[in-house]
Design a protein around this motif. Structure first.
Motif, short mmCIF file in Angstrom:
data_model
loop_
_atom_site.label_atom_id
_atom_site.label_comp_id
_atom_site.label_asym_id
_atom_site.label_seq_id
_atom_site.Cartn_x
_atom_site.Cartn_y
_atom_site.Cartn_z
N PHE A 55 0.84 -1.20 0.00
CA PHE A 55 0.00 0.00 0.00
C PHE A 55 0.87 1.25 0.00
O PHE A 55 1.97 1.25 0.56
CB PHE A 55 -0.89 0.04 1.25
N GLN A 57 0.50 5.41 0.89
CA GLN A 57 -0.40 6.38 1.54
C GLN A 57 0.24 7.77 1.55
O GLN A 57 1.45 7.90 1.78
CB GLN A 57 -0.63 5.93 2.99
N ALA A 64 -2.36 13.85 9.19
CA ALA A 64 -3.63 13.33 8.69
C ALA A 64 -3.41 12.52 7.42
O ALA A 64 -3.05 13.08 6.39
CB ALA A 64 -4.61 14.47 8.43
N GLY A 65 -3.62 11.21 7.52
CA GLY A 65 -3.34 10.34 6.38
C GLY A 65 -4.56 10.11 5.51
O GLY A 65 -5.67 9.98 6.01
N LEU A 66 -4.35 10.06 4.19
CA LEU A 66 -5.44 9.71 3.28
C LEU A 66 -5.56 8.19 3.23
O LEU A 66 -4.64 7.48 3.64
CB LEU A 66 -5.14 10.23 1.88
N LYS A 67 -6.67 7.71 2.70
CA LYS A 67 -6.84 6.26 2.59
C LYS A 67 -5.73 5.71 1.68
O LYS A 67 -5.51 6.23 0.59
CB LYS A 67 -8.22 5.96 1.99
N PRO A 68 -5.03 4.66 2.13
CA PRO A 68 -3.92 4.14 1.31
C PRO A 68 -4.40 3.56 -0.02
O PRO A 68 -5.49 2.99 -0.11
CB PRO A 68 -3.32 3.04 2.18
N PHE A 102 3.78 0.72 2.81
CA PHE A 102 3.89 -0.41 3.72
C PHE A 102 3.43 -1.72 3.07
O PHE A 102 2.66 -1.72 2.12
CB PHE A 102 3.15 -0.15 5.04
N SER A 104 1.74 -5.38 4.01
CA SER A 104 0.98 -6.00 5.11
C SER A 104 0.70 -7.47 4.82
O SER A 104 0.58 -7.88 3.66
CB SER A 104 -0.31 -5.22 5.37
N ARG A 120 8.06 -1.32 5.84
CA ARG A 120 7.56 0.06 5.80
C ARG A 120 8.65 1.04 5.40
O ARG A 120 9.82 0.83 5.64
CB ARG A 120 7.05 0.45 7.19
#
Lengths: 295, 258
Positions: A55, A57, A64-68, A102, A104, A120
């Motif tokens: 992913f 992101q 403030a993170g956006l959707k990955p 990252f 996963s 990561r």
């Protein structure tokens, strides 16, 4: 006596700078409502399992993170020598954007399905690629980037020959956020007016910057922006005549013209000049005094 | 009246009028009823009726004066009103948000309220105060978290909310939308249709000591931040995230039959 066992999952470090990094994030284009980026990924040297998902992101420098975005699984990505993805990051400034790549892997913890992060890379800047091998000649970056640090004053200019000048801002008082996101025209006007004057005066007085590639880049940009062939770039701010030193009034006027063009007359997306916003905020903006009563 | 946005001049006039209202309240010993004089009410009304100080917003719908039971109902109404507008353009359009505030001024300005900070009525993009705006924030919460925003918007439109203040001040919640749904699942009492009391603050003062409130919203956010470091929480089912929460949350899970 009961015995607890803790399984430690290693997190693999994915590189994003230096020679042949695993991931390169490149600034492609800047538009009014965000930035276009390109991401090159090659994770072959890591031994991630085929079913792991990768992913990417984007987040802002305040966290403030956006959707990955899902880049696919390792099996698919490893089929290619390198994979290039294009993304558009909405409503963010190029100096405020940060990235997180990252890997996963699906697993279980206490019978709950979890997706563990096993690799990561936290990316704080765009990949700086040397252009045609010329020393210090880099693409895409701002000519005066900002950085937060624990300094005594609210801001200072950091200049060393051969390096890009940096506007250092005091950490913990929200200035960087306000400047990077164009929130407060008062701070922006005052800080950049002073910083740009200091930068130009240093370039026009300090001989150590004579061969600095960043001085050349700055002056090229200034000539482009001023756009008037009648205006000549001064050689120096100082005139030495019969051993007497005095300031060159033409150079002083040139500095004022440059600051006017680069700061005061800087238009926003709607065409409004920074100096007009400065006037408007000073005359009409509400105070930020906080009350004890309910917010 | 169709949706409008202030002109530069109109916006400046609005800011000046609100400043006068605030000063008048302060001069009247913080008595909102006395401070919001007939003259100031007229200035608000005249500004709204002056068409030269605002212009119509593209794709905006018709606004109707009405009473809202709570901020959630206001948020639903605003979300519907603005759904056809360009969301990027309106996101921080102070001149539009403040004009809507002017239109519904009597709904968000009441003698029953306890605070009168300008940030409630004049949108400021500064992260520390932007969510205090009493018109934009209900829209933002409903637009972002849907029904789960009931947790944050249960009070009358002229009040802020502790749950909202605690929740919104954490960066992780800004874009990790499931955190809103998880919070709603844990802290909203569906049976009584109101937020569960006692969990909105992370710390309280007990016997003059700062004491951590177990299973509070602040603790949930601590855990989400921790999980975000080790798990890809974006790919996980929100129910599974709730199941991961430690023992201190067991009572809440039981109350909510999770």
């Amino acid at each position: 006596m009961s015995k607890n066992t803790i399984t430690i999952f290693d997190e693999e470090r994915i590189t994003h700078k230096g020679e042949n990094p695993d991931v390169k994030v490149l600034l492609d284009k800047i538009s009014n409502d965000g930035i276009h980026i390109k991401v090159e990924v090659n994770l072959k040297r890591h031994n991630f399992d085929d079913d792991c998902e990768v992913f990417f992101q984007a987040y802002n420098n305040r966290g403030a993170g956006l959707k990955p975005w899902n880049m696919g699984d390792i099996k698919t990505l490893n089929k290619e020598e390198s994979n290039t993805f294009s993304y558009f990051v909405n409503n963010i400034d190029k100096d405020a954007v940060r990235f997180n790549l990252f890997v996963s892997k699906k697993g279980k913890f206490n019978d709950v399905v979890v997706y563990r992060i096993i690799g990561r890379s936290k990316i704080r800047e765009f990949y700086d690629e040397p252009d045609d091998g010329k020393d210090g000649n880099y693409k895409t970056e701002s000519l005066l980037p900002t950085r937060e640090d624990d300094i005594g004053t609210a801001f200072k200019l950091e200049m060393t020959p051969g390096n890009k000048p940096i506007l250092v801002l005091k950490r913990g008082c929200n200035i960087k956020h306000k400047l990077d996101n164009n929130i407060d025209p008062i701070q922006k006007t005052l800080i950049y007016t002073a910083a740009l004057r200091e930068l130009l005066k240093t370039y026009l007085t300090d001989n150590k910057f004579e061969d600095c590639p960043w001085k050349s880049k700055w002056f090229e940009e200034i000539n482009k922006k001023l756009g008037d062939p009648e205006i000549t770039t001064p050689e120096s701010l100082l005139i030495i005549d019969n051993g007497e030193t005095e300031t060159n009034p033409e150079a002083e006027q040139w500095i004022e013209d440059v600051v006017n063009t680069f700061v005061s007359n800087l238009p926003d997306a709607s065409g409004k000049k920074l100096i007009d916003k400065f006037i408007s905020y000073n005359n009409f903006a509400p105070s930020i005094d906080l009350e004890e009563s309910e917010i | 009246m169709k949706l409008r946005r202030f002109t530069e001049d109109g916006h400046n006039k609005y800011i000046l009028i609100y400043d006068k209202i605030k000063q008048s309240i302060i001069q009247n010993k913080k008595d909102i009823k006395k401070g919001f004089t007939k003259k100031l009410k007229d200035e608000i009304e005249n500004l709204l009726n002056n068409d030269t100080l605002s212009s119509e917003v593209e794709n905006g719908k018709i606004l109707k004066k009405q009473n809202f039971k709570n901020s959630y109902d206001l948020g639903i109404y605003l979300n519907e009103l603005l759904k056809d507008c360009n969301q990027n353009e309106i996101y921080f359009d102070e001149k539009m948000w403040d004009w809507i505030t002017l239109f519904h001024f009597n709904e968000v300005f009441s003698i029953e309220m306890t605070g009168y900070s300008e940030h409630r009525y004049i949108l400021n993009q500064d992260w520390f105060v932007r969510n205090r705006h009493l018109i934009r924030t209900p829209w933002y919460a409903v637009n972002t978290y849907g029904e789960s925003s009931k947790l944050f918007l249960s009070k009358a439109p002229y009040f802020g909310s502790d749950y909202l203040e605690q929740f919104i001040s954490h960066r992780i919640n800004e874009n990790f939308i499931p955190s809103g749904h998880i919070s709603y699942k844990l802290y909203f009492d569906k049976k009584n249709n109101k937020p569960r009391p006692g969990y909105s603050k992370k710390y309280i003062r007990k016997k003059n000591k700062k004491t951590l409130v177990k299973a509070s919203l602040g603790r949930l956010i601590d855990k989400l931040n921790q999980y975000n470091e080790i798990y890809d929480i974006w790919s996980m089912d929100p129910n599974d995230i709730v199941l991961l929460l430690p023992k201190e949350f067991d009572e809440l899970k039981k109350l909510n039959q999770i």
